[in-house]
Design a protein around this motif. Structure first.
Motif, PDB file in Angstrom:
ATOM      1  N   THR A  24     -39.502 -35.560  10.976  1.00  0.00           N
ATOM      2  CA  THR A  24     -40.286 -35.383  12.186  1.00  0.00           C
ATOM      3  C   THR A  24     -41.101 -36.630  12.494  1.00  0.00           C
ATOM      4  N   SER A  28     -40.176 -39.170  15.716  1.00  0.00           N
ATOM      5  CA  SER A  28     -41.211 -39.366  16.735  1.00  0.00           C
ATOM      6  C   SER A  28     -41.565 -40.848  16.863  1.00  0.00           C
ATOM      7  N   PHE A  39     -43.756 -40.117  22.024  1.00  0.00           N
ATOM      8  CA  PHE A  39     -42.828 -38.986  22.084  1.00  0.00           C
ATOM      9  C   PHE A  39     -43.140 -38.032  20.944  1.00  0.00           C
ATOM     10  N   PHE A  41     -42.524 -33.729  19.464  1.00  0.00           N
ATOM     11  CA  PHE A  41     -41.789 -32.471  19.615  1.00  0.00           C
ATOM     12  C   PHE A  41     -42.295 -31.483  18.577  1.00  0.00           C
ATOM     13  N   PHE A  44     -37.220 -29.247  15.228  1.00  0.00           N
ATOM     14  CA  PHE A  44     -35.811 -29.570  15.425  1.00  0.00           C
ATOM     15  C   PHE A  44     -35.001 -28.800  14.388  1.00  0.00           C
ATOM     16  N   VAL A  54     -33.557 -29.577  19.578  1.00  0.00           N
ATOM     17  CA  VAL A  54     -34.930 -30.073  19.513  1.00  0.00           C
ATOM     18  C   VAL A  54     -35.749 -29.276  20.523  1.00  0.00           C
ATOM     19  N   SER A  55     -36.887 -28.741  20.108  1.00  0.00           N
ATOM     20  CA  SER A  55     -37.695 -27.898  21.002  1.00  0.00           C
ATOM     21  C   SER A  55     -39.115 -28.439  21.132  1.00  0.00           C
ATOM     22  N   ILE A  57     -40.444 -30.535  23.470  1.00  0.00           N
ATOM     23  CA  ILE A  57     -40.419 -31.983  23.642  1.00  0.00           C
ATOM     24  C   ILE A  57     -41.447 -32.412  24.678  1.00  0.00           C
ATOM     25  N   LYS A  58     -42.162 -33.508  24.372  1.00  0.00           N
ATOM     26  CA  LYS A  58     -43.140 -34.061  25.303  1.00  0.00           C
ATOM     27  C   LYS A  58     -43.106 -35.583  25.222  1.00  0.00           C
ATOM     28  N   GLU A  72     -41.772 -32.795  29.916  1.00  0.00           N
ATOM     29  CA  GLU A  72     -41.775 -31.704  28.945  1.00  0.00           C
ATOM     30  C   GLU A  72     -40.416 -31.023  29.027  1.00  0.00           C
ATOM     31  N   LYS A  75     -36.215 -27.045  25.413  1.00  0.00           N
ATOM     32  CA  LYS A  75     -35.236 -27.333  24.364  1.00  0.00           C
ATOM     33  C   LYS A  75     -34.196 -28.324  24.867  1.00  0.00           C
TER      34      LYS A  75
END
Length: 223
Positions: A24, A28, A39, A41, A44, A54-55, A57-58, A72, A75
């Motif tokens: 993670t 990122s 970035f 999230f 995943f 991947v859920s 996400i920003k 945003e 998924k």
């Protein structure tokens, strides 16, 4: 877009070696570095050997005036051809699905230097200033070898765009069309990924209800 493909390759390789927490952090960090935006999230999931989810996400807005994020997404689903991922060029993505993405656009009008100076704009995605000031393209260092890719199927479902223009008090919310694409890539034989981005912008402009917002978006982005 080729950078995004590289990111997924690195994610898969690292996930096979390290634990989830380290993956993670690594994912990122690398994505943030490549897109020059922070970035993050939430989760995943890797269904070895050929799919990733991947859920949460920003992409963080670096200088927020109104919105905290640029993007945003609930998924992203990705399935790929493992052999092409490891050994071949192009990399083949069988299916790519963006679920409920939200795009946030901030458009800032700059004061004119004189009465004869044209109005210029800036946005949080780095396009408006380049277009309105006619800034030359950035010169990138020469690559040793391009990574070619082919996305056989891509889907964008439930997308919305939120737009805040500095000269208007109320932000606009636009529901985008569900979009389906076939054979997207970065070679001449495929639909180029930049054309797909243009189609998203055209859809955003076409579905904008406020006439003043539509006029301004056409003026800046419909070049």
């Amino acid at each position: 877009m080729s950078k995004i493909i590289k990111i997924f390759i690195l994610l898969i390789v690292v996930a096979l070696v390290f634990n989830k927490q380290l993956v993670t952090y690594y994912y990122s960090y690398k994505f943030s570095k490549w897109i020059e935006r922070q970035f993050v999230f939430d989760q995943f999931y890797i269904d070895y050997p050929n799919s990733v989810v991947v859920s949460g996400i920003k992409i963080i807005n670096p200088k927020p005036h109104y919105y905290d994020y640029i993007l945003e997404a609930k998924k992203i689903y990705l399935s790929f051809d493992l052999k092409s991922l490891l050994f071949n060029n192009p990399i083949i993505i069988n299916n790519l699905i963006f679920e409920n993405p939200k795009f946030f656009l901030e458009l800032i009008e700059n004061p004119t230097k004189s009465e004869n100076s044209p109005v210029t704009y800036e946005d949080n995605i780095g396009l408006a200033k380049k277009i309105t000031e006619n800034t030359p393209d950035k010169i990138w260092p020469e690559k040793k070898k391009d990574v070619n890719f082919l996305i056989l199927k891509a889907t964008i479902k439930g997308a919305k765009t939120f737009i805040k223009i500095s000269s208007q008090p109320t932000p606009a919310e636009i529901i985008l069309s569900d979009m389906y694409f076939n054979k997207i890539g970065n070679e001449k034989n495929y639909q180029h990924y930049k054309d797909v981005l243009n189609l998203i912008f055209f859809d955003m402009i076409a579905r904008t209800q406020d006439l003043e917002t539509k006029r301004l978006l056409k003026k800046i982005y419909n070049k």
